[in-house]
Design a protein around this motif. Structure first.
Motif, mmCIF file in Angstrom:
data_model
loop_
_atom_site.group_PDB
_atom_site.id
_atom_site.type_symbol
_atom_site.label_atom_id
_atom_site.label_comp_id
_atom_site.label_asym_id
_atom_site.label_seq_id
_atom_site.Cartn_x
_atom_site.Cartn_y
_atom_site.Cartn_z
ATOM 1 N N VAL A 1 0.833 -1.196 0.000
ATOM 2 C CA VAL A 1 0.000 0.000 0.000
ATOM 3 C C VAL A 1 0.874 1.254 0.000
ATOM 4 N N ARG A 2 1.976 1.209 0.723
ATOM 5 C CA ARG A 2 2.912 2.341 0.725
ATOM 6 C C ARG A 2 3.466 2.570 -0.680
ATOM 7 N N LEU A 3 3.812 1.492 -1.378
ATOM 8 C CA LEU A 3 4.325 1.621 -2.743
ATOM 9 C C LEU A 3 3.263 2.209 -3.681
ATOM 10 N N LEU A 4 2.022 1.757 -3.521
ATOM 11 C CA LEU A 4 0.952 2.306 -4.350
ATOM 12 C C LEU A 4 0.828 3.809 -4.149
ATOM 13 N N ALA A 5 0.897 4.244 -2.888
ATOM 14 C CA ALA A 5 0.777 5.670 -2.595
ATOM 15 C C ALA A 5 1.935 6.465 -3.181
ATOM 16 N N GLU A 6 3.116 5.864 -3.224
ATOM 17 C CA GLU A 6 4.281 6.552 -3.777
ATOM 18 C C GLU A 6 4.222 6.649 -5.300
ATOM 19 N N CYS A 7 3.634 5.640 -5.936
ATOM 20 C CA CYS A 7 3.696 5.551 -7.394
ATOM 21 C C CYS A 7 2.464 6.137 -8.085
ATOM 22 N N TYR A 8 1.298 5.920 -7.511
ATOM 23 C CA TYR A 8 0.058 6.390 -8.138
ATOM 24 C C TYR A 8 -0.321 7.734 -7.523
ATOM 25 N N ARG A 9 0.150 8.808 -8.161
ATOM 26 C CA ARG A 9 -0.030 10.174 -7.679
ATOM 27 C C ARG A 9 -0.570 11.055 -8.797
ATOM 28 N N PRO A 10 -1.178 12.190 -8.437
ATOM 29 C CA PRO A 10 -1.593 13.149 -9.471
ATOM 30 C C PRO A 10 -0.407 13.553 -10.333
ATOM 31 N N GLY A 11 -0.638 13.623 -11.638
ATOM 32 C CA GLY A 11 0.420 13.996 -12.577
ATOM 33 C C GLY A 11 1.102 12.805 -13.213
ATOM 34 N N GLU A 12 1.086 11.646 -12.551
ATOM 35 C CA GLU A 12 1.627 10.441 -13.170
ATOM 36 C C GLU A 12 0.640 9.938 -14.218
ATOM 37 N N THR A 13 1.137 9.140 -15.151
ATOM 38 C CA THR A 13 0.266 8.502 -16.134
ATOM 39 C C THR A 13 0.059 7.040 -15.750
ATOM 40 N N PHE A 14 -0.878 6.389 -16.440
ATOM 41 C CA PHE A 14 -1.037 4.950 -16.238
ATOM 42 C C PHE A 14 0.294 4.241 -16.491
ATOM 43 N N GLY A 15 1.058 4.737 -17.474
ATOM 44 C CA GLY A 15 2.329 4.103 -17.813
ATOM 45 C C GLY A 15 3.406 4.336 -16.780
ATOM 46 N N THR A 16 3.634 5.590 -16.368
ATOM 47 C CA THR A 16 4.716 5.883 -15.424
ATOM 48 C C THR A 16 4.423 5.318 -14.033
ATOM 49 N N ALA A 17 3.150 5.402 -13.597
ATOM 50 C CA ALA A 17 2.800 4.871 -12.276
ATOM 51 C C ALA A 17 3.003 3.359 -12.224
ATOM 52 N N PHE A 18 2.543 2.674 -13.275
ATOM 53 C CA PHE A 18 2.719 1.219 -13.343
ATOM 54 C C PHE A 18 4.205 0.870 -13.344
ATOM 55 N N ALA A 19 4.983 1.580 -14.141
ATOM 56 C CA ALA A 19 6.414 1.292 -14.245
ATOM 57 C C ALA A 19 7.122 1.501 -12.915
ATOM 58 N N LYS A 20 6.823 2.590 -12.229
ATOM 59 C CA LYS A 20 7.467 2.853 -10.939
ATOM 60 C C LYS A 20 7.068 1.801 -9.906
ATOM 61 N N PHE A 21 5.810 1.387 -9.944
ATOM 62 C CA PHE A 21 5.336 0.360 -9.007
ATOM 63 C C PHE A 21 6.050 -0.964 -9.248
ATOM 64 N N PHE A 22 6.124 -1.398 -10.513
ATOM 65 C CA PHE A 22 6.782 -2.674 -10.820
ATOM 66 C C PHE A 22 8.293 -2.586 -10.604
ATOM 67 N N ALA A 23 8.882 -1.411 -10.836
ATOM 68 C CA ALA A 23 10.321 -1.260 -10.600
ATOM 69 C C ALA A 23 10.656 -1.531 -9.138
ATOM 70 N N GLN A 24 9.777 -1.080 -8.238
ATOM 71 C CA GLN A 24 9.999 -1.327 -6.816
ATOM 72 C C GLN A 24 9.616 -2.745 -6.429
ATOM 73 N N LEU A 25 8.497 -3.218 -6.977
ATOM 74 C CA LEU A 25 7.982 -4.534 -6.606
ATOM 75 C C LEU A 25 8.960 -5.642 -6.995
ATOM 76 N N PHE A 26 9.624 -5.486 -8.145
ATOM 77 C CA PHE A 26 10.514 -6.534 -8.658
ATOM 78 C C PHE A 26 11.977 -6.120 -8.652
ATOM 79 N N GLY A 27 12.298 -5.125 -7.820
ATOM 80 C CA GLY A 27 13.677 -4.666 -7.754
ATOM 81 C C GLY A 27 14.650 -5.758 -7.362
ATOM 82 N N ASP A 28 14.269 -6.600 -6.399
ATOM 83 C CA ASP A 28 15.170 -7.666 -5.939
ATOM 84 C C ASP A 28 15.381 -8.746 -6.992
ATOM 85 N N PHE A 29 14.484 -8.796 -7.983
ATOM 86 C CA PHE A 29 14.589 -9.802 -9.040
ATOM 87 C C PHE A 29 15.304 -9.260 -10.278
#
Length: 455
Positions: free
Chosen positions: A195-223
């Motif tokens: 939920v913290r990651l969602l709040a960081e990535c899905y913000r006003p001004g982001e697009t569907f593309g940039t928000a998704f990319a930032k979320f997955f970049a953090q979610l799969f960073g260890d991989f």
């Protein structure tokens, strides 16, 4: 956590094409270059990848630039360096949906990570790449998500953000409403890292593309998953020679696809994408909208209502290749022109796409990228699991509708002698009513019908 593995043939609604592909039965082998068993062919397939060094260098630059913008992990940049040095790619992808999209987007990424690891164990230099399908324009498919509420019901969350009609979803910006939507998810799920990651990535001004990319970049960073936004104009410049082939050979490719449809039908399989004589595998981005390109009976190209010659389309490609966008059948070919793809990970629908698109691969690239099935899972939380255990049910019991489920529950919780008791009661009623009908017949035969209705 307890786990159970079910074969796909026990899962309802799977198509014959997908099931035959998993078994690699003889009828399906004409449509796929390799079976689903990756370890059997990975080492043989790797030498068949042809990927020019100048293209590798340009794409590596784009990967570095994009992933830096999304604050990717150090492990991701290690994999980009390996890519630059000659690694192949194990690719998957998905439309950029709200809050990471459906859970199978995560399954796809994890499957790509797993196959890339298996390739490395075989001695192959390979990295996982996730293609962000930002050019897809079906907003209603990606602007909503359902999450499990405390009462076991699915709660729907919908973004009201809009763009131009048929705009690529990756270009649509979130307004202030996204903050309220994130707060609603936080209320439902409580405090957690995700939920913290969602709040960081899905913000006003982001697009569907940039928000998704930032979320997955953090979610799969260890991989070390490498993300790639397919709508980058520099990628279109690299892919321009491929687009030119598509334009020049539009009629030829269309005929090949129509013939492939006939082959699929003759083998008893379905066509995932409908092809007509007017079809081309291209869209044009114009005034923010994604418009399909068709051909008429005279061979002219139609972009909406505007008619253009092949020469005019070629000039557009020469000066503005970023205006062009591949459709669902051309997209994997463009992707594997831009990447040295060892294999692509997809779901059942994408496996069906590849039965059609293989002919386009062969015509344009001379090599058909093998398709691999992602893993599929159903995660069961504590309360539903307790109900399953209470009624001695398994997941397959849920596949056959509510009536069959009620019967299954009844057979498990009711006394074993209850059916015999019902049978005895039924026989007793039948005997009693037979005697009543006999007596009524002696009084008035008209009353017999009433007795039968009463019974």
């Amino acid at each position: 956590m307890k786990s159970q593995c079910l074969p796909f043939r026990r899962i309802p609604h799977a198509t014959r094409l997908f099931l035959d592909y998993l078994d690699f039965s003889p009828p399906v082998q004409q449509f796929y270059p390799r079976p689903a068993r990756f370890l059997e062919w990975a080492k043989d397939e790797s030498p068949r990848i042809v990927y020019p060094e100048d293209r590798r260098s340009r794409v590596a630059d784009i990967l570095e630039r994009q992933n830096k913008a999304w604050a990717a992990s150090a492990k991701t940049f290690e994999n980009i360096a390996r890519f630059r040095a000659g690694a192949s790619a194990l690719v998957t992808g998905q439309q950029v949906g709200l809050f990471g999209g459906p859970v199978f987007s995560i399954y796809k990424a994890l499957t790509a990570v797993k196959f890339a690891e298996e390739a490395r164990q075989l001695g192959l230099n390979c990295v996982p790449v996730f293609w962000l399908a930002t050019e897809d324009h079906d907003l209603a498919e990606v602007n909503q998500i359902r999450l499990l509420a405390a009462d076991g019901q699915l709660q729907r969350f919908v973004s009201t953000s809009q763009g131009a009609t048929d705009a690529p979803v990756g270009s649509i910006h979130f307004g202030p409403e996204i903050s309220e939507l994130v707060a609603q998810v936080q209320t439902l799920l409580g405090e957690s890292e995700v939920v913290r990651l969602l709040a960081e990535c899905y913000r006003p001004g982001e697009t569907f593309g940039t928000a998704f990319a930032k979320f997955f970049a953090q979610l799969f960073g260890d991989f070390g998953v490498v993300l790639l936004d397919g709508s980058d104009p520099e990628l279109d410049q690299i892919a321009a020679p491929l687009y030119e082939q598509v334009v020049v050979r539009a009629s030829e490719l269309n005929q090949a696809l129509l013939q492939r449809d006939q082959q699929l039908q003759a083998a008893g399989y379905h066509q995932q994408v409908r092809i007509t004589h007017a079809s081309t595998p291209l869209f044009v981005i114009r005034d923010g909208s994604r418009i399909p390109v068709h051909v008429d009976s005279q061979g002219s190209f139609l972009i909406g209502e505007a008619k253009q010659s092949q020469q005019e389309i070629a000039q557009m490609l020469q000066f503005s290749p970023e205006c062009f966008s591949p459709n669902v059948l051309l997209r994997p070919v463009v992707q594997d022109y831009l990447l040295p793809t060892l294999g692509y990970v997809g779901g059942a629908a994408e496996v069906a796409y590849f039965a059609q698109v293989a002919i386009v691969y062969q015509e344009l690239l001379g090599r058909i990228t093998p398709i691999l099935s992602r893993f599929s899972a159903t995660l069961i939380e504590t309360k539903p699991q307790a109900l399953l255990e209470k009624y001695k049910l398994g997941i397959p019991d849920l596949f056959h509708g509510s009536e069959a489920l009620c019967e299954a529950i009844g057979s498990r919780v009711l006394d074993a002698g209850m059916q015999a008791s019902f049978d005895k009661a039924d026989a007793a009623v039948a005997r009693s009513m037979a005697a009543i009908r006999e007596s009524l017949a002696q009084l008035d035969k008209i009353l017999v019908e009433s007795a039968t209705n009463a019974e």
